[in-house]
Design an enzyme around this catalytic site. Structure first.
Site, PDB file in Angstrom:
ATOM      1  N   GLY A  92      -0.756   4.240  -1.557  1.00 62.32           N
ATOM      2  CA  GLY A  92      -1.768   5.413  -1.577  1.00 62.32           C
ATOM      3  C   GLY A  92      -3.027   4.871  -0.715  1.00 62.32           C
ATOM      4  O   GLY A  92      -2.910   4.759   0.352  1.00 62.32           O
ATOM      5  N   GLY A  98       0.819  -1.311   0.049  1.00 64.69           N
ATOM      6  CA  GLY A  98       0.032   0.053   0.029  1.00 64.69           C
ATOM      7  C   GLY A  98       0.802   1.137  -0.157  1.00 64.69           C
ATOM      8  O   GLY A  98       1.738   1.296   0.882  1.00 64.69           O
ATOM      9  N   GLU A 123      -8.959  -2.102  -8.099  1.00 65.65           N
ATOM     10  CA  GLU A 123      -7.529  -1.624  -8.920  1.00 65.65           C
ATOM     11  C   GLU A 123      -7.661  -1.816 -10.209  1.00 65.65           C
ATOM     12  O   GLU A 123      -6.813  -0.803 -10.807  1.00 65.65           O
ATOM     13  CB  GLU A 123      -6.525  -2.002  -8.175  1.00 65.65           C
ATOM     14  CG  GLU A 123      -6.106  -1.897  -6.404  1.00 65.65           C
ATOM     15  CD  GLU A 123      -6.504  -0.622  -6.235  1.00 65.65           C
ATOM     16  OE1 GLU A 123      -5.862   0.377  -6.907  1.00 65.65           O
ATOM     17  OE2 GLU A 123      -6.858  -0.061  -5.079  1.00 65.65           O
TER      18      GLU A 123
END
Length: 178
Positions: free
Chosen positions: A12, A10, A87
């Site tokens: 963001g 991770g 995503e």
């Protein structure tokens, strides 16, 4: 990555909104990439008419600090499906596995979402002022682009990760957004 633990990097929004409860979470560093507002957001933080900007891992001769999250073994398939739906909404991100160096000294392979530089949503190299102008105005399906910026900066601060561009953007976007 078959039976090995599934780690996710991770850098963001996954830091502050992973969408799953990690079994383990450790600060980590990824070599060869940097965190960058280099992806036009036409779904989550902007629209096709007025795109926003979201972070992506962009190849660079530097490092990116973030957090490594180990997925609970029994949730592996569900988390992987969730992350791919979230995503990979467009083909702008490419799912790759890269080695992370964890703050505690371990090295682990982790799932990373990297920008596809040939994709139409790639906008690397944009000046910070232009980024601030876009972020201050854009709104998408998951809310204002400002929220994305502020939440990410707040989480970086909580993890004591310094990102000077992010700090500059927060200050400038607050000026622009009022």
């Amino acid at each position: 990555m078959t039976d090995a633990p599934l780690w996710v990097f991770g850098y963001g929004s996954l830091m502050w909104n992973p969408g799953f409860e990690p079994e383990e979470q450790v600060l980590a560093r990824l070599d060869g990439f940097h965190r960058s507002f280099c992806m036009w957001s036409i779904h989550h933080r902007g629209s096709e008419e007025e795109p926003g900007l979201v972070l992506a891992l962009d190849e660079a001769d530097t490092t990116c600090d973030g957090v490594a999250m180990r997925v609970k073994d029994h949730e592996r398939d569900a988390v992987l499906a969730y992350l791919r739906e979230r995503e990979l909404v467009s083909a702008a991100y490419v799912e790759q596995v890269h080695d992370l160096e964890l703050r505690d000294g371990r090295k682990v392979p982790a799932l990373c979402y990297v920008i596809e530089r040939d994709h139409i949503q790639y906008c690397g190299g944009m000046e910070l002022e232009q980024q601030a102008q876009v972020i201050a105005k854009a709104v998408g399906g998951r809310g204002p682009n400002t929220e994305y910026l502020y939440n990410t900066a707040q989480q970086l601060d909580a993890f004591e990760i310094t990102d000077t561009d992010m700090n500059w953007l927060v200050t400038r976007v607050r000026q622009l957004a009022g």
